[in-house]
Write an enzyme that holds these catalytic residues in place. Structure first.
Site, PDB file in Angstrom:
ATOM      1  N   LYS A 166      55.317  43.362  34.027  1.00 51.57           N
ATOM      2  CA  LYS A 166      54.259  44.352  33.843  1.00 51.57           C
ATOM      3  C   LYS A 166      53.480  44.491  35.147  1.00 51.57           C
ATOM      4  CE  LYS A 166      53.579  44.023  28.889  1.00 51.57           C
ATOM      5  NZ  LYS A 166      54.949  43.549  28.695  1.00 51.57           N
ATOM      6  N   ASP A 182      58.251  47.268  33.045  1.00 54.49           N
ATOM      7  CA  ASP A 182      57.730  47.677  31.734  1.00 54.49           C
ATOM      8  C   ASP A 182      56.772  48.851  31.923  1.00 54.49           C
ATOM      9  OD1 ASP A 182      59.066  45.637  30.450  1.00 54.49           O
ATOM     10  OD2 ASP A 182      57.291  44.441  29.997  1.00 54.49           O
ATOM     11  N   ARG A 190      64.937  51.782  29.931  1.00 53.71           N
ATOM     12  CA  ARG A 190      64.740  51.296  28.564  1.00 53.71           C
ATOM     13  C   ARG A 190      63.907  52.369  27.849  1.00 53.71           C
ATOM     14  NH1 ARG A 190      60.970  46.579  28.496  1.00 53.71           N
ATOM     15  NH2 ARG A 190      62.798  45.332  29.000  1.00 53.71           N
TER      16      ARG A 190
HETATM   17  P1  FDA Z   1      58.852  50.948  14.334  1.00 53.77           P
HETATM   18  O1  FDA Z   1      57.523  50.515  14.880  1.00 53.77           O
HETATM   19  O2  FDA Z   1      58.901  52.204  13.525  1.00 53.77           O
HETATM   20  O3  FDA Z   1      59.455  49.748  13.540  1.00 53.77           O
HETATM   21  C1  FDA Z   1      60.661  49.868  12.813  1.00 53.77           C
HETATM   22  C2  FDA Z   1      60.835  48.657  11.942  1.00 53.77           C
HETATM   23  O4  FDA Z   1      61.018  47.509  12.766  1.00 53.77           O
HETATM   24  C3  FDA Z   1      59.639  48.314  11.058  1.00 53.77           C
HETATM   25  O5  FDA Z   1      59.669  49.015   9.876  1.00 53.77           O
HETATM   26  C4  FDA Z   1      59.808  46.833  10.878  1.00 53.77           C
HETATM   27  O6  FDA Z   1      60.801  46.588   9.894  1.00 53.77           O
HETATM   28  C5  FDA Z   1      60.368  46.389  12.186  1.00 53.77           C
HETATM   29  N1  FDA Z   1      59.327  45.904  13.123  1.00 53.77           N
HETATM   30  C6  FDA Z   1      58.807  46.562  14.179  1.00 53.77           C
HETATM   31  N2  FDA Z   1      57.914  45.797  14.813  1.00 53.77           N
HETATM   32  C7  FDA Z   1      57.854  44.621  14.142  1.00 53.77           C
HETATM   33  C8  FDA Z   1      57.130  43.406  14.301  1.00 53.77           C
HETATM   34  N3  FDA Z   1      56.271  43.231  15.290  1.00 53.77           N
HETATM   35  N4  FDA Z   1      57.347  42.400  13.425  1.00 53.77           N
HETATM   36  C9  FDA Z   1      58.230  42.536  12.428  1.00 53.77           C
HETATM   37  N5  FDA Z   1      58.957  43.667  12.209  1.00 53.77           N
HETATM   38  C10 FDA Z   1      58.777  44.692  13.056  1.00 53.77           C
HETATM   39  N6  FDA Z   1      56.408  49.356  24.483  1.00 53.77           N
HETATM   40  C11 FDA Z   1      55.753  49.843  25.568  1.00 53.77           C
HETATM   41  O7  FDA Z   1      54.803  50.631  25.420  1.00 53.77           O
HETATM   42  N7  FDA Z   1      56.143  49.470  26.820  1.00 53.77           N
HETATM   43  C12 FDA Z   1      57.194  48.634  27.033  1.00 53.77           C
HETATM   44  O8  FDA Z   1      57.509  48.338  28.196  1.00 53.77           O
HETATM   45  C13 FDA Z   1      57.890  48.132  25.906  1.00 53.77           C
HETATM   46  N8  FDA Z   1      58.956  47.271  26.052  1.00 53.77           N
HETATM   47  C14 FDA Z   1      59.734  46.980  24.949  1.00 53.77           C
HETATM   48  C15 FDA Z   1      60.908  46.249  25.104  1.00 53.77           C
HETATM   49  C16 FDA Z   1      61.765  46.056  24.020  1.00 53.77           C
HETATM   50  C17 FDA Z   1      63.050  45.313  24.231  1.00 53.77           C
HETATM   51  C18 FDA Z   1      61.413  46.567  22.738  1.00 53.77           C
HETATM   52  C19 FDA Z   1      62.324  46.419  21.571  1.00 53.77           C
HETATM   53  C20 FDA Z   1      60.219  47.218  22.575  1.00 53.77           C
HETATM   54  C21 FDA Z   1      59.357  47.425  23.659  1.00 53.77           C
HETATM   55  N9  FDA Z   1      58.155  48.081  23.507  1.00 53.77           N
HETATM   56  C22 FDA Z   1      57.470  48.521  24.627  1.00 53.77           C
HETATM   57  C23 FDA Z   1      57.544  48.250  22.147  1.00 53.77           C
HETATM   58  C24 FDA Z   1      57.918  49.572  21.521  1.00 53.77           C
HETATM   59  O9  FDA Z   1      57.278  50.613  22.197  1.00 53.77           O
HETATM   60  C25 FDA Z   1      57.522  49.607  20.040  1.00 53.77           C
HETATM   61  O10 FDA Z   1      56.161  49.461  19.901  1.00 53.77           O
HETATM   62  C26 FDA Z   1      58.187  48.558  19.181  1.00 53.77           C
HETATM   63  O11 FDA Z   1      59.511  48.363  19.552  1.00 53.77           O
HETATM   64  C27 FDA Z   1      58.183  48.987  17.707  1.00 53.77           C
HETATM   65  O12 FDA Z   1      58.846  50.206  17.552  1.00 53.77           O
HETATM   66  P2  FDA Z   1      60.253  50.387  16.810  1.00 53.77           P
HETATM   67  O13 FDA Z   1      61.072  51.323  17.631  1.00 53.77           O
HETATM   68  O14 FDA Z   1      60.857  49.088  16.538  1.00 53.77           O
HETATM   69  O15 FDA Z   1      59.892  51.202  15.500  1.00 53.77           O
END
Ligand code: FDA
Length: 305
Positions: free
Chosen positions: A91, A125, A181
């Protein structure tokens, strides 16, 4: 129950650290590099690649940036010595992005150069909207010097992201594809600059992903959301993308069953492995995302009480 979850989420940062730690453990490899090595080895053995992230962000004094840089340099040596199948995420606000852009660039350049000495890769990030322009600029600069060894994160919730992709596409080439990403985005942003609605964010996510794939760029498909993963499968099929030209990515501790189902289909998946003493802000963000957090906290209070 929704209002209750929201209330818990808003008071999380004010809860005793020890209580928050109980729920945070699952999202963090531990506090030391040895923890990161142990967890990464385990994940590698299960068939996952990793990306290692030292926790910390938004420093207020520039000398902290140098300390963070030196820690990363040591981490890289240790991870490489242990032959971990992984790369690095960082970051920029932890290296002074908002204090002194030039110093931040120099710190991160040193880290990238170190990773390059092992033929490895560093991902920048994406942080909140105060950082986006600067992080894109930083990425452009590093990409010029290290065309194969740096990548950036893009956030599908930002209204600007498709335009950013189009502008950056001038840096894309067959030999050195841009490496993004793609995630939804985690920070709380105003409606004028960010989509808020779940369906709208998902629609833009898939639109951005399609742009990336259509133009031969390399995506890290970072999500735990099943409709997005299924949408990604369809796009990968539509553009006949070879297995080594993309990867899925998930956060440590989140949806391990889903993660397994992806590699069982033959896709590659990288787990984001955060570690370090500065775990509190990262954990509170994760806990706010987790819809079960309120009931988990209730249960723990009950058991302990
Ligand atoms: P969504 O939030 O809709 O979640 C889908 C489902 O996943 C939920 O219904 C639940 O089942 C499960 N889930 C999600 N989060 C969970 C938790 N904390 N605990 C348990 N279950 C959970 N953001 C950013 O702004 N800058 C960045 O650099 C990054 N880097 C990054 C790296 C990687 C490898 C990932 C996977 C994510 C990020 N993020 C990020 C975070 C990203 O922006 C986002 O907030 C989270 O991934 C949650 O979004 P989803 O796409 O999973 O969908």
């Amino acid at each position: 129950m929704m209002w209750f979850n929201k209330m818990i989420a808003s008071i999380l940062p004010h809860m005793p650290k020890r209580l928050v730690w109980i729920f945070s453990k699952r999202y963090i490899a531990g506090q030391t590099i040895d923890d990161a090595v142990r967890v990464s080895k385990q994940l590698n053995a299960e068939g996952y690649m990793v990306t290692i992230d030292l926790l910390g962000e938004f420093i207020t004094e520039l000398h902290e940036a140098e300390k963070n840089r030196d820690q990363y340099l040591n981490i890289i040596d240790t991870i490489q010595k242990n032959q971990i199948d992984g790369n690095y995420s960082l970051k920029p606000s932890m290296f002074g992005l908002l204090l002194d852009e030039e110093a931040c660039y120099r710190n991160i350049r040193e880290i990238v150069a170190k990773a390059v000495s092992y033929n490895n890769f560093v991902r920048i990030d994406m942080e909140d909207s105060s950082c986006v322009d600067r992080e894109i600029k930083l990425f452009r600069r590093l990409k010029e010097e290290f065309p194969k060894n740096v990548g950036l994160v893009l956030q599908a919730y930002m209204r600007r992201t498709l335009d950013d992709l189009k502008n950056l596409s001038e840096l894309n080439s067959k030999d050195n594809p841009l490496n993004f990403r793609l995630c939804k985005g985690i920070y709380v942003e105003p409606e004028e600059i960010a989509y808020k609605d779940y369906d709208e964010i998902n629609r833009h996510y898939l639109e951005d992903l399609e742009f990336i794939l259509k133009n031969g760029m390399y995506p890290g498909i970072a999500t735990h959301d099943i409709p997005l993963i299924e949408g990604a499968y369809r796009l990968l099929e539509k553009y006949k993308v070879p297995k080594d030209r993309y990867e899925f990515q998930m956060l440590y501790g989140v949806t391990p069953g889903l993660r397994k189902s992806i590699i069982e289909k033959g896709h590659r998946l990288r787990v984001y492995v955060p570690f370090g003493e500065d775990w509190f802000p990262y954990s509170t963000r994760r806990l706010k995302e987790n819809p079960k957090v309120a009931s988990d906290i209730m249960k723990a209070l009950f058991i302990r009480g």
